[in-house]
Design an enzyme around this catalytic site. Sequence first.
Site, PDB file in Angstrom:
ATOM      1  N   LEU A 197      27.521  42.737  32.182  1.00 35.22           N
ATOM      2  CA  LEU A 197      27.828  41.453  32.809  1.00 35.22           C
ATOM      3  C   LEU A 197      27.710  41.512  34.321  1.00 35.22           C
ATOM      4  O   LEU A 197      27.457  40.501  34.972  1.00 35.22           O
ATOM      5  CB  LEU A 197      29.247  41.013  32.434  1.00 35.22           C
ATOM      6  CG  LEU A 197      29.515  40.744  30.953  1.00 35.22           C
ATOM      7  CD1 LEU A 197      30.995  40.485  30.723  1.00 35.22           C
ATOM      8  CD2 LEU A 197      28.682  39.572  30.463  1.00 35.22           C
ATOM      9  N   GLY A 198      27.905  42.685  34.891  1.00 28.65           N
ATOM     10  CA  GLY A 198      27.835  42.807  36.345  1.00 28.65           C
ATOM     11  C   GLY A 198      28.222  44.185  36.810  1.00 28.65           C
ATOM     12  O   GLY A 198      28.626  45.049  36.020  1.00 28.65           O
ATOM     13  N   GLY A 203      33.317  49.821  39.284  1.00 29.30           N
ATOM     14  CA  GLY A 203      32.710  50.108  37.989  1.00 29.30           C
ATOM     15  C   GLY A 203      31.908  48.943  37.433  1.00 29.30           C
ATOM     16  O   GLY A 203      31.877  47.854  38.002  1.00 29.30           O
ATOM     17  N   LYS A 219      35.465  47.023  31.217  1.00 28.08           N
ATOM     18  CA  LYS A 219      35.164  47.554  32.554  1.00 28.08           C
ATOM     19  C   LYS A 219      35.329  49.073  32.584  1.00 28.08           C
ATOM     20  O   LYS A 219      36.416  49.592  32.317  1.00 28.08           O
ATOM     21  CB  LYS A 219      36.084  46.922  33.596  1.00 28.08           C
ATOM     22  CG  LYS A 219      35.824  47.415  35.023  1.00 28.08           C
ATOM     23  CD  LYS A 219      36.829  46.854  36.005  1.00 28.08           C
ATOM     24  CE  LYS A 219      36.713  45.357  36.085  1.00 28.08           C
ATOM     25  NZ  LYS A 219      37.625  44.810  37.124  1.00 28.08           N
ATOM     26  N   ASP A 316      40.815  41.236  47.260  1.00 21.24           N
ATOM     27  CA  ASP A 316      39.384  40.926  47.237  1.00 21.24           C
ATOM     28  C   ASP A 316      39.115  39.565  46.597  1.00 21.24           C
ATOM     29  O   ASP A 316      38.315  39.446  45.668  1.00 21.24           O
ATOM     30  CB  ASP A 316      38.624  42.032  46.506  1.00 21.24           C
ATOM     31  CG  ASP A 316      37.130  42.004  46.818  1.00 21.24           C
ATOM     32  OD1 ASP A 316      36.755  41.453  47.868  1.00 21.24           O
ATOM     33  OD2 ASP A 316      36.344  42.523  46.008  1.00 21.24           O
TER      34      ASP A 316
END
Length: 511
Positions: A197-198, A203, A219, A316
């Site tokens: 997904l990204g 990670g 993840k 973030d």
Amino acid sequence: MRALASLTRQLWLGTTAVGATDFNTTAQQVLKDLQIATPKIIGFFAATKTQLAGAAIYAIAQCAETVSESGCLDCLTVGYNNIEVCLPNTEGRAFDAGCFMRYSETAFFADNQTIDITPFLQQGSSSKKGAIIGGVVGGVALIVILLALIALLRWYKKPKKVRRGDILGATDLKGPVSYRYKDLKAATKNFSEENKLGEGGFGDVYKGTLKNGKIVAVKKLILGASGKIDDQFESEVKLISNVHHRNLVRLLGCCSKGQERILVYEYMANKSLDRFLFGEVKDSLNWKQRYDIILGTAKGLAYLHEDFHVCIIHRDIKTSNILLDDEMQPRIADFGLARLLPEDQSHLSTRFAGTLGYTAPEYAIHGQLSEKADAYSFGVVLLEIVSGQKNSELRTDANGEFLLKRAWKLYEEERHLELVDKKLDGEEYDVEEVKKVIEIALLCIQASAGARPTMSEVVASLKGKNSLGQIRPSMPVFVESNFRTRPADTSTSTASSTSNATASISMLSAR
């Protein structure tokens, strides 16, 4: 006056209340009522406002949703005994892993968040039930009585929860689900590229389909070879797995195998906000959707900062870390490994782990981290949502300005509406509402952390309960670096570390 008894996890603030005797008596009763009522309320949360002569007492009680009703009552009983010693001070708190209590003479939630706990304080339901059962038993045959006894034995013969022997004796939180590595490997097709997904600094994230058909986001963390990994991972993951809010992505569980650490989250089919704002998704967000996303994100951050029993700073906040559920409601991702702010510190210094362009100057330059760093990032995101422009990109028109400079210039010239995304229909939004949102954003990106509003103040202003517009923002600042920021990822992962970058603070007027 401020005192902290760390061993009993109490915090009392302020000075002795005016009319201490009346305040003490009323507050005791309010807290006692909350202790009794909260375990009976769905969600284990209650907030009350009680009027006094010339003042009011605001109070809340909350238990983690993963504890039982009796566990919540046990925890709040201990919490009440601890917070009672704070009286008659004007504010007090008591907290543990399972529950949290707070009272204050100052409002720390909106009046419309209070609930009537009176129905949950009424007694007598047990005696009524006993009379009914007695009447039924007295009129039935022996075989029915035996069957009833068997049913009762089965009901009460349930395994007892093992309690953690901590200093408060509160019921232990439910830990996260422990997934098997081979199951996650199979769910993600061996962590294949087609399921990715990204990517992010902490990670990669993969789409996974579990054996029961549930779709999750998996993840794989990159945590390095620190000897403290196990302790940090277990304690923080256990804490974060008990954070439940409709505007936060829920951590479902985890997996440890060798040096690998894996987190399993809810899967959000609509992925991240930046896809809708910056062109990857063709359908544009209308103003109502954008406003709902702004308000929901603010609520999620306010919960992390003020309503959970430990203050959690995200570090973030950016559009790629705001995911959208099936109803296009925002869910903040990537707070799973956020630093936790101790109650007795105004800020803590730590290694920078944010994304330049969204990061407060005091954090990027000096490593000073507080809730107001999240407020700054939120302000930048808010301007992106209004304008449809990335903060790190120059406008393609003749002016060629960065977003923050452009927003400030238009504000100074009272031309707020020129900042609004041209894809929005001018008939669908309220002009004053747009102006208010822009001004809140500018207040959030003030140079001084102390000048920025708290997220609960932002929520109240967005909901129309009060106005921050009376406080005029001064010229904001932004952080620039000596390297070009890479495109924002669309994963549920945290942004890459920028520890090798050279950053500096620039006043907007100097650009």
